[in-house]
Design an enzyme around this catalytic site. Structure first.
Site, PDB file in Angstrom:
ATOM      1  N   TYR A 155      29.563  43.642  19.973  1.00 30.24           N
ATOM      2  CA  TYR A 155      28.910  43.821  21.282  1.00 30.24           C
ATOM      3  C   TYR A 155      29.659  43.155  22.426  1.00 30.24           C
ATOM      4  CZ  TYR A 155      25.091  43.964  17.818  1.00 30.24           C
ATOM      5  OH  TYR A 155      24.316  44.193  16.712  1.00 30.24           O
ATOM      6  N   CYS A 209      41.680  39.395   9.083  1.00 31.34           N
ATOM      7  CA  CYS A 209      42.908  40.140   9.354  1.00 31.34           C
ATOM      8  C   CYS A 209      42.640  41.297  10.298  1.00 31.34           C
ATOM      9  CB  CYS A 209      43.489  40.629   8.043  1.00 31.34           C
ATOM     10  SG  CYS A 209      43.990  39.244   7.054  1.00 31.34           S
ATOM     11  N   GLU A 210      42.265  40.985  11.504  1.00 31.23           N
ATOM     12  CA  GLU A 210      42.036  41.992  12.541  1.00 31.23           C
ATOM     13  C   GLU A 210      42.288  41.342  13.879  1.00 31.23           C
ATOM     14  OE1 GLU A 210      38.946  44.620  12.924  1.00 31.23           O
ATOM     15  OE2 GLU A 210      38.422  44.654  10.799  1.00 31.23           O
ATOM     16  N   TYR A 240      21.080  36.662  14.873  1.00 33.25           N
ATOM     17  CA  TYR A 240      21.948  37.786  14.509  1.00 33.25           C
ATOM     18  C   TYR A 240      23.378  37.369  14.166  1.00 33.25           C
ATOM     19  CZ  TYR A 240      17.986  40.171  16.618  1.00 33.25           C
ATOM     20  OH  TYR A 240      16.711  40.577  16.924  1.00 33.25           O
TER      21      TYR A 240
HETATM   22  N1  LLP Z   1      10.990  44.117  17.305  1.00 34.68           N
HETATM   23  C1  LLP Z   1      11.727  45.193  16.982  1.00 34.68           C
HETATM   24  C2  LLP Z   1      11.064  46.402  16.560  1.00 34.68           C
HETATM   25  C3  LLP Z   1      13.119  45.124  17.064  1.00 34.68           C
HETATM   26  O1  LLP Z   1      13.833  46.194  16.764  1.00 34.68           O
HETATM   27  C4  LLP Z   1      13.741  43.918  17.454  1.00 34.68           C
HETATM   28  C5  LLP Z   1      15.194  43.815  17.524  1.00 34.68           C
HETATM   29  C6  LLP Z   1      12.926  42.818  17.763  1.00 34.68           C
HETATM   30  C7  LLP Z   1      11.553  42.965  17.687  1.00 34.68           C
HETATM   31  C8  LLP Z   1      13.479  41.492  18.169  1.00 34.68           C
HETATM   32  O2  LLP Z   1      14.174  41.572  19.364  1.00 34.68           O
HETATM   33  P1  LLP Z   1      14.756  40.237  20.050  1.00 34.68           P
HETATM   34  O3  LLP Z   1      13.598  39.413  20.537  1.00 34.68           O
HETATM   35  O4  LLP Z   1      15.525  39.524  19.023  1.00 34.68           O
HETATM   36  O5  LLP Z   1      15.588  40.748  21.150  1.00 34.68           O
HETATM   37  N2  LLP Z   1      21.984  42.686  16.365  1.00 34.68           N
HETATM   38  C9  LLP Z   1      21.764  42.756  17.792  1.00 34.68           C
HETATM   39  C10 LLP Z   1      20.311  42.754  18.136  1.00 34.68           C
HETATM   40  C11 LLP Z   1      19.552  43.894  17.507  1.00 34.68           C
HETATM   41  C12 LLP Z   1      18.102  43.834  17.822  1.00 34.68           C
HETATM   42  C13 LLP Z   1      17.358  44.774  16.963  1.00 34.68           C
HETATM   43  N3  LLP Z   1      15.950  44.751  17.147  1.00 34.68           N
HETATM   44  C14 LLP Z   1      22.471  41.569  18.456  1.00 34.68           C
HETATM   45  O6  LLP Z   1      23.117  40.799  17.763  1.00 34.68           O
HETATM   46  O7  LLP Z   1      22.435  41.436  19.675  1.00 34.68           O
END
Ligand code: LLP
Length: 447
Positions: free
Chosen positions: A334, A361-362, A390
């Protein structure tokens, strides 16, 4: 660069978290190491709970486990009285293994398997968030077979585009998630759910994206949801007892980010729900939110040991650490921006810019471009901030790097909550089929 939570600089000029000198933590637990400030996590849980207590007690804060989930984390969330959102059999298994109160578990996912649904039904979890009509149908049938009833929410997509990275936008119409409110699809889903014999339709769920900094997207979403709820009440006589507004609150990864506090966010959501409900003459629902990143993100710090330092005169100085995209894929995925500090030289003048490279290795395996730093030497400990969300949950074994250990620190003690993977764990699931047993080289004629 901002110190967060219980961070401080001690008399040795070292970074401390939770009363623990991180240089000692690196020596004791090895590197890379994920360090979590337990008080900061608890503080964030409480910030949500307090905001709700003040503005709207008929509410729930549901921690989104995808951000970071382990047995210890489940216990901490249980102790803080939050509910838990899981999105897979694996997350559900973790929650059940930690004895997390089942009635406080919400099960999400846009392609739950039969096995996962059966697991959830047999465990008697609180609520299933149904994502599509295929799931509605099989869930009702599975309930019938198992002689169970289950509470459900329907996940709807309002057609709102939150201002965030497109990979973490989820509310737009063209999305793999949920029933679109457009084209009568969500209305049909409500009708089907109400007719299903074994499903108790408790309300709606909606999540528009993640790392969001402006409240307006949430306000627009609530307006759209209420427009729908009013139509449904008029047409089908159904009103939602619960409105789950998802997660998404942004955090401060770098000085360019200006996040909203849980207090402001909750106050805004509540106000918006009250206004819309009054306008539509609908009873006030239970309001739930599902924060992930804002609960754990700022509480996490990753410690690395610096290895090779490479100077390209007139171009750039690279410092290489013993982890990278394996333990934190967010930069490569991201273009995430992180801040960091040389933790054993926390009191030293910053005299130069360095770029922090990972060991995969990237060329794309970079953690930070242009970090202000003091003189850096092999063996120094680099602390990268804001890595609680995450990172561990998205870590991989790319290049066969073992995943790091995780420790929770609080008031001077540090406790291991996930052991470091070893080379032996890396090959534990590998199998050599019989025809590959021999190590003898085949001759070209045999091949
Ligand atoms: N509820 C649902 C249905 C979701 O899909 C998500 C996050 C959350 C709650 C929690 O959202 P938060 O409060 O953490 O923003 N891997 C990505 C983030 C993907 C988020 C997916 N869904 C990153 O590293 O930024």
């Amino acid at each position: 660069m901002e110190l967060r939570g219980t961070m401080g600089i001690n008399g040795r000029g070292h970074l401390e978290i939770g009363g623990c000198d991180v240089v000692d933590l690196a020596a004791r637990f090895g590197t890379p190491l994920y360090v979590f400030d337990e008080e900061l996590i608890r503080g964030q849980c409480r910030a949500y709970q307090k905001a709700f207590a003040r503005h709207y007690p008929h509410s729930r804060t549901i921690y989104a486990g995808k951000a970071f989930l382990t047995l210890a984390m489940c216990r901490l969330i249980a102790q803080e009285g939050l509910c838990l959102d899981v999105v897979s059999g694996g997350e559900l298994y973790t929650a059940l293994a930690a004895d997390f109160p089942r009635e406080r578990i919400y099960f999400h996912g846009n392609n739950k398997s039969r096995e996962e649904l059966v697991m959830a039904l047999q465990a008697g979890i609180g609520c299933i968030v149904v994502d599509n009509s295929f799931e509605l149908e099989i869930l009702d049938r599975l309930c019938e077979k198992l002689g169970r009833q289950v509470d459900i929410l329907l996940r709807v997509t309002p057609g709102v585009e939150a201002h965030t990275h497109t990979y973490i936008q989820t509310g737009q119409l063209d999305s793999k998630f949920g029933f679109p409110l457009a084209q009568g699809i969500a209305r049909e889903a409500v009708r089907t759910a109400l007719e299903a014999r074994n499903l108790n339709l408790r309300g709606l769920h909606c999540h528009i994206g993640s790392q969001i900094f402006e409240l307006e997207s949430f306000g627009v979403t609530i307006g759209i949801l209420y427009h729908f709820l009013k139509e449904i009440r008029d047409e089908l006589g159904w009103t939602a007892a619960e409105l789950n507004l998802g997660g998404g609150l942004g955090i401060k990864y770098s000085r360019d980010d200006s996040p909203i506090s849980p207090e402001e966010y909750i106050a805004y959501l509540v106000e918006s729900v009250r206004e819309n409900a009054a306008m539509c003459r609908l009873d006030l629902p239970l309001i739930s939110v599902e924060p992930g990143r804002s609960i754990v993100g700022e509480a996490g710090t990753t410690l690395y040991r610096v290895g090779a330092v490479k100077e390209l005169p007139g171009i750039r100085k690279y410092i290489t650490v013993d982890g990278g995209m394996g333990d934190n894929p967010r930069v490569a995925l991201y273009q995430a921006v992180y801040e960091a500090m040389v933790a054993n030289k926390a009191d030293k003048q910053k005299t130069q810019l360095v770029s922090v490279a990972g060991k995969c290795c990237e060329s794309g395996d970079m953690l930070i471009w242009d970090l202000e730093a003091p003189e850096v030497a092999p063996g120094d400990i680099l602390a990268v901030f804001c890595t609680g969300a995450y990172t561990y949950s998205m870590a991989s074994n790319y290049n066969r790097l073992p995943r790091p250990a995780v420790v929770f620190v609080s008031q001077g003690s540090a406790d291991l909550v996930v052991r470091r993977e070893t080379y032996a764990t890396l090959i534990a699931n590998d199998v050599i089929p019989f025809r590959l047993e021999s190590l003898e080289a085949r001759s070209v004629e045999q091949a």
